[in-house]
Design a protein around this motif. Structure first.
Motif, PDB file in Angstrom:
ATOM      1  N   SER A  21      -3.345  -4.497  -2.388  1.00  0.00           N
ATOM      2  CA  SER A  21      -4.439  -3.771  -1.750  1.00  0.00           C
ATOM      3  C   SER A  21      -4.975  -2.662  -2.644  1.00  0.00           C
ATOM      4  O   SER A  21      -6.178  -2.363  -2.624  1.00  0.00           O
ATOM      5  CB  SER A  21      -3.973  -3.178  -0.415  1.00  0.00           C
ATOM      6  N   GLN A  22      -4.096  -2.069  -3.434  1.00  0.00           N
ATOM      7  CA  GLN A  22      -4.541  -1.046  -4.377  1.00  0.00           C
ATOM      8  C   GLN A  22      -5.300  -1.650  -5.538  1.00  0.00           C
ATOM      9  O   GLN A  22      -6.233  -1.037  -6.079  1.00  0.00           O
ATOM     10  CB  GLN A  22      -3.329  -0.256  -4.899  1.00  0.00           C
ATOM     11  N   ALA A  23      -4.921  -2.888  -5.898  1.00  0.00           N
ATOM     12  CA  ALA A  23      -5.564  -3.554  -7.041  1.00  0.00           C
ATOM     13  C   ALA A  23      -6.860  -4.255  -6.661  1.00  0.00           C
ATOM     14  O   ALA A  23      -7.692  -4.529  -7.532  1.00  0.00           O
ATOM     15  CB  ALA A  23      -4.598  -4.568  -7.657  1.00  0.00           C
ATOM     16  N   ASP A  24      -7.049  -4.556  -5.367  1.00  0.00           N
ATOM     17  CA  ASP A  24      -8.198  -5.360  -4.943  1.00  0.00           C
ATOM     18  C   ASP A  24      -8.638  -4.901  -3.555  1.00  0.00           C
ATOM     19  O   ASP A  24      -7.934  -5.106  -2.569  1.00  0.00           O
ATOM     20  CB  ASP A  24      -7.797  -6.842  -4.913  1.00  0.00           C
ATOM     21  N   THR A  25      -9.813  -4.297  -3.480  1.00  0.00           N
ATOM     22  CA  THR A  25     -10.294  -3.774  -2.202  1.00  0.00           C
ATOM     23  C   THR A  25     -10.567  -4.890  -1.200  1.00  0.00           C
ATOM     24  O   THR A  25     -10.489  -4.672   0.016  1.00  0.00           O
ATOM     25  CB  THR A  25     -11.569  -2.951  -2.400  1.00  0.00           C
ATOM     26  N   ASP A  26     -10.879  -6.108  -1.671  1.00  0.00           N
ATOM     27  CA  ASP A  26     -11.086  -7.226  -0.757  1.00  0.00           C
ATOM     28  C   ASP A  26      -9.787  -7.611  -0.060  1.00  0.00           C
ATOM     29  O   ASP A  26      -9.784  -8.007   1.107  1.00  0.00           O
ATOM     30  CB  ASP A  26     -11.661  -8.432  -1.508  1.00  0.00           C
ATOM     31  N   VAL A  27      -8.677  -7.510  -0.777  1.00  0.00           N
ATOM     32  CA  VAL A  27      -7.366  -7.762  -0.160  1.00  0.00           C
ATOM     33  C   VAL A  27      -7.088  -6.712   0.903  1.00  0.00           C
ATOM     34  O   VAL A  27      -6.635  -7.040   2.008  1.00  0.00           O
ATOM     35  CB  VAL A  27      -6.250  -7.757  -1.229  1.00  0.00           C
ATOM     36  N   ALA A  28      -7.391  -5.458   0.596  1.00  0.00           N
ATOM     37  CA  ALA A  28      -7.166  -4.385   1.565  1.00  0.00           C
ATOM     38  C   ALA A  28      -7.985  -4.626   2.837  1.00  0.00           C
ATOM     39  O   ALA A  28      -7.484  -4.441   3.961  1.00  0.00           O
ATOM     40  CB  ALA A  28      -7.524  -3.041   0.947  1.00  0.00           C
ATOM     41  N   VAL A  43       2.291 -14.057  -2.757  1.00  0.00           N
ATOM     42  CA  VAL A  43       2.042 -13.257  -1.562  1.00  0.00           C
ATOM     43  C   VAL A  43       0.548 -13.219  -1.258  1.00  0.00           C
ATOM     44  O   VAL A  43       0.133 -13.303  -0.095  1.00  0.00           O
ATOM     45  CB  VAL A  43       2.622 -11.836  -1.733  1.00  0.00           C
ATOM     46  N   GLY A  44      -0.271 -13.131  -2.307  1.00  0.00           N
ATOM     47  CA  GLY A  44      -1.710 -13.216  -2.104  1.00  0.00           C
ATOM     48  C   GLY A  44      -2.110 -14.544  -1.486  1.00  0.00           C
ATOM     49  O   GLY A  44      -2.998 -14.604  -0.625  1.00  0.00           O
ATOM     50  N   SER A  45      -1.445 -15.618  -1.879  1.00  0.00           N
ATOM     51  CA  SER A  45      -1.715 -16.937  -1.301  1.00  0.00           C
ATOM     52  C   SER A  45      -1.342 -16.965   0.181  1.00  0.00           C
ATOM     53  O   SER A  45      -2.080 -17.520   1.006  1.00  0.00           O
ATOM     54  CB  SER A  45      -0.927 -18.020  -2.050  1.00  0.00           C
ATOM     55  N   LEU A  46      -0.201 -16.367   0.530  1.00  0.00           N
ATOM     56  CA  LEU A  46       0.198 -16.297   1.937  1.00  0.00           C
ATOM     57  C   LEU A  46      -0.860 -15.563   2.761  1.00  0.00           C
ATOM     58  O   LEU A  46      -1.193 -15.981   3.878  1.00  0.00           O
ATOM     59  CB  LEU A  46       1.545 -15.582   2.070  1.00  0.00           C
TER      60      LEU A  46
END
Length: 202
Positions: free
Chosen positions: A14-21, A188-191
């Protein structure tokens, strides 16, 4: 990859990618996916190809009843027709027997997969008929609990990543590029993407 590990990895992502956050705020944390390593899980991979989850579960139940115990050696004791009657297609019988024979002949050492690096383990699995890269990557993620795998050929992942990034049908190559900075937590991103695929607003 238990719940705590997933939470910590997603905090970093989430810190590395705002879209993930943003996606994480929308759908919450994905549950762990853990499958036992070994022959039965690899056999299930063959059984489940191109059929529903329910149909695959039913066929695996019939195979466990027929082949007891469900081991490579025991499966090779049954002829093609018996395995067909359990619900396997002729092609899947061929793949299942090939998997069992490879293990019995030591062409595939399941125990050693856990000590190989990711690409070597994928290469060892994909030498078998019926196992493409996607099947191998899923085994590494769920059975070997490898933390940096992104199965870019998975259609649901690509659709979810496209929604997350505001893109229309990104290619596997584009998906790998878009998630390169998720390393070393791409599993984890895939999950999260599978979770987002099911629960994200459209």
């Amino acid at each position: 990859m238990n719940e705590n590990f997933i939470a910590e990895a997603l905090a970093s992502l989430s810190q590395a990618d705002t879209d993930v956050a943003r996606a994480l705020a929308q759908v919450g944390h994905p549950p762990p996916r853990i499958r036992p390593a070994g022959f039965e899980t690899l056999l299930h991979t063959i059984v489940s190809q191109q059929i529903s989850v329910e149909a695959a579960r039913a066929i695996m139940g019939r195979l466990r009843t027929l082949v007891d115990p469900l081991t490579p050696q025991q499966l090779l004791e049954f002829d093609t027709e018996s395995l067909r009657q359990a619900g396997l297609s002729a092609r899947k019988v061929e793949y299942a027997q090939g998997l069992a024979a490879a293990i019995c002949n030591k062409d595939l050492d399941i125990e050693s997969l856990g000590t190989m690096d990711d690409e070597s383990a994928i290469a060892a699995i994909t030498q078998l008929r019926g196992f493409g890269r996607w099947s191998a990557e899923i085994y590494l993620m769920f059975s070997l609990q490898r933390v940096d795998i992104f199965p870019a050929d998975d259609l649901a992942l690509r659709i979810a990543l496209g929604r997350m990034k505001g893109l229309d049908k990104p290619t596997p190559k584009q998906c790998r590029e878009l998630t390169a900075h998720w390393s070393p937590w791409r599993s984890v991103g895939s999950l999260l993407l599978w979770h987002y695929y099911r629960g994200a607003p459209t």
